[in-house]
Every structure is written in structure tokens, then in C-alpha cells.
Design an enzyme around this catalytic site. Sequence first.
Site, mmCIF file in Angstrom:
data_model
loop_
_atom_site.group_PDB
_atom_site.id
_atom_site.type_symbol
_atom_site.label_atom_id
_atom_site.label_comp_id
_atom_site.label_asym_id
_atom_site.label_seq_id
_atom_site.Cartn_x
_atom_site.Cartn_y
_atom_site.Cartn_z
ATOM 1 N N ASP A 254 0.852 -1.185 0.000
ATOM 2 C CA ASP A 254 0.000 0.000 0.000
ATOM 3 C C ASP A 254 0.890 1.238 0.000
ATOM 4 O O ASP A 254 1.791 1.357 0.832
ATOM 5 C CB ASP A 254 -0.904 -0.005 1.236
ATOM 6 C CG ASP A 254 -1.951 1.094 1.163
ATOM 7 O OD1 ASP A 254 -1.575 2.269 1.342
ATOM 8 O OD2 ASP A 254 -3.132 0.784 0.928
ATOM 9 N N ASN B 118 -1.909 12.932 -4.882
ATOM 10 C CA ASN B 118 -2.960 13.379 -5.795
ATOM 11 C C ASN B 118 -3.407 14.804 -5.483
ATOM 12 O O ASN B 118 -3.610 15.617 -6.392
ATOM 13 C CB ASN B 118 -4.168 12.432 -5.709
ATOM 14 C CG ASN B 118 -3.949 11.140 -6.476
ATOM 15 O OD1 ASN B 118 -3.241 11.117 -7.471
ATOM 16 N ND2 ASN B 118 -4.555 10.054 -6.015
ATOM 17 N N HIS C 25 -3.844 14.244 -10.262
ATOM 18 C CA HIS C 25 -4.039 12.825 -10.541
ATOM 19 C C HIS C 25 -3.088 12.296 -11.609
ATOM 20 O O HIS C 25 -2.757 11.106 -11.619
ATOM 21 C CB HIS C 25 -5.488 12.570 -10.960
ATOM 22 C CG HIS C 25 -6.465 12.700 -9.829
ATOM 23 N ND1 HIS C 25 -6.644 11.722 -8.880
ATOM 24 C CD2 HIS C 25 -7.288 13.722 -9.478
ATOM 25 C CE1 HIS C 25 -7.549 12.108 -7.998
ATOM 26 N NE2 HIS C 25 -7.966 13.322 -8.337
ATOM 27 N N ASP D 136 -1.004 8.928 -11.215
ATOM 28 C CA ASP D 136 -0.974 7.849 -12.206
ATOM 29 C C ASP D 136 0.459 7.479 -12.569
ATOM 30 O O ASP D 136 0.791 6.300 -12.740
ATOM 31 C CB ASP D 136 -1.726 8.269 -13.470
ATOM 32 C CG ASP D 136 -3.225 8.361 -13.240
ATOM 33 O OD1 ASP D 136 -3.705 7.863 -12.198
ATOM 34 O OD2 ASP D 136 -3.933 8.934 -14.103
ATOM 35 N N GLU E 94 -4.478 2.357 -4.667
ATOM 36 C CA GLU E 94 -3.031 2.351 -4.484
ATOM 37 C C GLU E 94 -2.567 1.082 -3.770
ATOM 38 O O GLU E 94 -1.486 1.043 -3.192
ATOM 39 C CB GLU E 94 -2.582 3.580 -3.688
ATOM 40 C CG GLU E 94 -3.005 3.617 -2.234
ATOM 41 C CD GLU E 94 -4.405 4.174 -2.000
ATOM 42 O OE1 GLU E 94 -4.722 4.464 -0.840
ATOM 43 O OE2 GLU E 94 -5.174 4.305 -2.976
#
Length: 338
Positions: A217, A225, A230, A234, A260
Site C-alpha cells: 500500500d 494526488n 491525478h 498515475d 493504491e
Amino acid sequence: MQRTRASDSSHFDFSVTKRNRSKEEIILLMLCALSIPSILPFGIIRLFQANWMLATVDLAIVAGMVAIFVFVWRTGRVQSASLIVTVFYSAGMLAAIYLKGAAIVYWVYPTMIAAFFMLKANHALLINTFSLSILLLILSRQMTLFDLSSIAVTLVLINLFSYIFSYRTSIQHNELNQQAERDFLTGVGNRRALDRALEAFSDTESVSPESCLLLLDLDHFKKINDQFGHAAGDQVLTKLCDVVRTRLRTTDGIFRYGGEEFVIIAVGTDLSTASALAEELRIKIASSSLYKDLTVTVSIGVAKITPAETASIWFQRADAMLYEAKQAGRNTVSVASE
């Protein structure tokens, strides 16, 4: 340490504990179910006609179909059952033609086509070719050369067309499966692929006793973000997968489970090796440039599958270790005891 987030209990409840029937299983069950009422009346009629040999063949096929139907329904094992059905059905068809003659040769056509529904194209073609050879030998004494040639040509064409159709369908099916089981952003396996991979571990007889789950994680991913957008998030996810894949073997699997969250299935890996792998990945990710000069870290939970343990429980134990790693301050590896 047990995970205390009650809201997450259903989130991590895999469907792998409940077996869903595969399309191969459904097709085989349907073919058996259709064969039974299609052949049984002929067997009964021939009993009343005192045609004992043909009645025996018909009823033997029906009994075989019933037995295979029950076996597949209860076990879900279709590979060996499909082969047995094809061989059994072909043998019954040849026996019936041998006893009755060319008058029932039309049964050859559905029998050979059905083989392509139950087996891989190459296997079906091999069995049908052998059956066709025996059939032509049987009919050679009963038909003229012209009629025999006509039957041979039509059966060859049917097998050829069925083979091409089956082969093309198989290619398209594999392509669609690959697309459906890939995460569109990172290219790793998605949740569907993970469920299917974990489902294999429901069969304890075929599972390597040395297999471990690693749950990763990204720490504070929401901040990335929020601060950088974003697109930056990504990029971090994509590059993280690139980093992880450089360390994994071809036998290992990596899947994107959540936004994530990632899962690694390390097959044939003991707990000590999996722990070392998790620590190596943690360090490697922290030292990699995933986005500009930003330092990105991960928390990892590790668990080894135990005998008679379901995939769902196995996942929950690894998830509990991930929660423990995050509670310990993140950027940490936590390993479940054996």
C-alpha cells in the site's frame, strides 16, 4: 494483531470461497443433459423391439452421460471428464453404426461437432480423425465407393470448419481474457485476475505449500494526488509497477487490488525469502524516482499460506499484517508468523 477497521471486513471478503461454474463446465453439463433425453427413447424403443445389442449401446451411453453429469456437477472437474465423454460418445457411435449399419450414419455429424465444444481444437481433431478412420473401415463393406467418398468428404469438411472455428474462437477468447484481466493504467493484473489466481489456491492438492502473499500500500498516496494532481498519481502507480516487476519472477503475479493497493503472489517462496523480497521492494521503491524528486514509500504485509487454509483467510492474514505495518509508522514490512 487483528484488523480493527470494521468497514473493511466486506471489502476484503473474496468470492473465491464460493465456486462459480466455468463456461467449460456449463457446456459439458448441457451436452450431457441434452444427450440423455435424445438417446434414451431410442434405447427404450429398441428394448421393446428386442434389439438387445443396440439397446445396450444406447443405454450404456445414457448411463455414462448420467454418471459424468453427476461427477462434473459435484466436483467441477471438466478436463478429464470432457475427454472421457468424447471418447465414450465416439465409441458408442461407432458401435451403433457397426451393429445397425449405414442407416444411422447421420449420428456421426453431431458427435464430431460436439467434440470441438468439449476439447481443445487439436485434441478434438485427433480423436475425430481416428474415429473417422474406423468409421470408413466399417462402412467400406456396406456402401459403394462413391457414397463412401461423399460421406468422407463431408465429414472431413465438417471437421476442418469446426477446427478453424474452434481455433479462432480460442484465440479471441484468450485475447479478451487478457484485456479483461489487465489494469488499464499499470498493465498488471486487476481484481478479476487476482480473484482467479487466488481461486486456484482453493484446491489444496495442487497448491505449492511454499507460497506467500505480499500486500503493498502506497503511503499517503492521497496527498500526492491532492498536491500534484491525478496525472502525477498515475505516474507514480505506473512507475511503481515497473520497479516491482524488475524484481519478480515469471512465476510470480502482481495485481492492482485497489486504488493504491497491490498484491503479489510469490509461488514456491518460503516465508523467509518472501520477507526478504518485501524488504528489498520497500527499499527499492523508496530510493526510486517515481515522480520528480518526490520520495514515495510503501507499507507491506506478508503471509504464507498454511495447510487447509482458504484463499480468503490467507488474504485476510496478509491484510492484517499490512494494517500492522501502517500502524507501526508506515514504510515498514510486517510478517505473519507461521
